[in-house]
Design an enzyme around this catalytic site. Sequence first.
Site, PDB file in Angstrom:
ATOM      1  N   HIS A  79      -6.627  13.698   2.071  1.00  0.00           N
ATOM      2  CA  HIS A  79      -7.752  13.626   1.135  1.00  0.00           C
ATOM      3  C   HIS A  79      -8.224  14.996   0.658  1.00  0.00           C
ATOM      4  CE1 HIS A  79      -8.036   9.320   1.270  1.00  0.00           C
ATOM      5  NE2 HIS A  79      -7.785   9.414   2.568  1.00  0.00           N
TER       6      HIS A  79
ATOM      7  N   LYS B 131      -6.671  -0.115  -8.739  1.00  0.00           N
ATOM      8  CA  LYS B 131      -7.095   0.397  -7.438  1.00  0.00           C
ATOM      9  C   LYS B 131      -8.428   1.110  -7.601  1.00  0.00           C
ATOM     10  CE  LYS B 131      -6.987   1.935  -3.174  1.00  0.00           C
ATOM     11  NZ  LYS B 131      -5.987   2.906  -2.743  1.00  0.00           N
TER      12      LYS B 131
ATOM     13  N   HIS C 125       0.860  -1.189   0.000  1.00  0.00           N
ATOM     14  CA  HIS C 125       0.000   0.000   0.000  1.00  0.00           C
ATOM     15  C   HIS C 125       0.893   1.235   0.000  1.00  0.00           C
ATOM     16  CE1 HIS C 125      -4.073   1.772   1.465  1.00  0.00           C
ATOM     17  NE2 HIS C 125      -3.373   2.687   0.803  1.00  0.00           N
TER      18      HIS C 125
ATOM     19  N   HIS D 249     -10.277   0.712  -1.726  1.00  0.00           N
ATOM     20  CA  HIS D 249     -10.495   1.675  -0.649  1.00  0.00           C
ATOM     21  C   HIS D 249     -11.966   2.052  -0.772  1.00  0.00           C
ATOM     22  CE1 HIS D 249      -9.339   5.616   1.546  1.00  0.00           C
ATOM     23  NE2 HIS D 249     -10.636   5.667   1.326  1.00  0.00           N
TER      24      HIS D 249
END
EC number: 3.5.1.5
Length: 571
Positions: A324, A221, A138, A250
Amino acid sequence: MSFKMTQNQYTSLYGPTVGDSIRLGDTNLFAQIEKDYAVYGEEATFGGGKSIRDGMAQNPRVTRDDVNVADLVISNAVIIDYDKVVKADIGIKNGYIFAIGNAGNPDIMDNVDIIIGSTTDIIAAEGKIVTAGGIDTHVHFINPEQAEVALESGITTHIGGGTGASEGSKATTVTPGPWHIHRMLEAAEGLPINVGFTGKGQATNPTALIEQINAGAIGLKVHEDWGATPSALSHALDVADEFDVQIALHADTLNEAGFMEDTMAAVKDRVLHMYHTEGAGGGHAPDLIKSAAFPNILPSSTNPTLPYTHNTVDEHLDMVMITHHLNAAIPEDIAFADSRIRKETIAAEDVLQDMGVFSMISSDSQAMGRVGEVITRTWQVAHRMKEQRGPLDGDYVHNDNNRIKRYIAKYTINPAITHGISEYVGSIEPGKLADIVLWDPIFFGVKPELVVKGGLINSAVNGDANGSIPTSEPMKYRKMYGQYGGNLTSTSMTFVSKTAYENGINRALNLKRMVRPVKNIRQLSKADMKNNSATPKLDVDPQTYEVYVDGEKITSNAATELPLTQRYFLF
């Protein structure tokens, strides 16, 4: 004629043997030797007056053409792996492990598996521990210096995505599209570790996904910041099934496009790698953790929440906001970040790792996680769980082998299996690339003594280059010859999809590294996770966030003190 010596004398000369135990760093964990491949009295050791000399343990007749003559022998090492804690010599040839056993001269010594000749070099590992190079699955490829930091912690393989310090890379472990994938494959030529890149998994048009696999991505991903909808996930899995690659997920923290049950309905019975399954790193709030009970989910968790300490919750809000691209002036952004930080599920995470319900540990590098702390934090969790939960079944005083094998599998063999590279790396076994980490037991899990990469020393603790001896201060990590010239490409692998490999991606991009295809992924299940395959019933109370395993509440206390910390980092 025989000679007797005390156990302490033997250990000081040749290292521990069967029944002896080694403490791992300053943890409460002890590894006990299960088998010793040496023939007592005929141990091969290097140095003045030692046995590896011409006509003694070194054979004077053989040449390198003999398949059993090693290029490099790591002598008298304690090997800690997912399936063994043994004392042995390791034979390396052409950059690969070819034997684990007893090294020496078969003309005068018994039971020799590995021949030492005039073409053989020696790494003396008496009293030292050897492990397979770690695998971090990761990795946000934000900064090329991550590779060096990871290498100096014992990690030799990075899997993930990114293109540098873009917002997409900071948040999503994605290398999007053929152009970026090709540029990153070219950039990997200058990295001292093995790498594999994941493409972007969001597209309803399968062609947009397939072109990334054809370009060399080892998987896709699916990330909520690009939209982790059931539709996007299902399309990505369709392509993965066709091309035998992995999907890393995710999941949708906000539950915008559906809840955990909707995601699992889209997955059906198809295998995927569930990232940070506890949920603080992202994913369905508050019950993503339940996905670890499914037999087709390969669950990992990331090191920012491992182990659970009294500081864990406090540090996470800011990390989520920055990673984020959230705005502290927007209430909805604050709510998004808050929804991910739940002390109850974080407190359960350590226990689920200890039970073998979670199968892997990774970093989430520079996106909340720390790229150089995967191994350290893994062993801190193991220490804490022994402290709180006692020995695992089969373990006893001065023997924590079952727990040790469980935890080392989390950052070696299980990540390798999950991403289809276990044929090449992930364990100390014949036929695998010689990515090997040597530890002084005192520093185990914190600071390796040296790292062998593809059979050549790549990084090592060494003294001042102008010193009269190799230990002249300052002693620090220094690049070795494995990182210079052509060795940078000849000792590391770049992993790509099978279709990219078969279509000659190495020739198309003029890649010099060893390029290898990922394989045998889509038939995987959690049963393939070594020592970490438990699938109990998991429940999360939607009001209190408490976690239950087969109806029993699980939790752990927040640590206020840990091993492998300050005493190792004073300088």
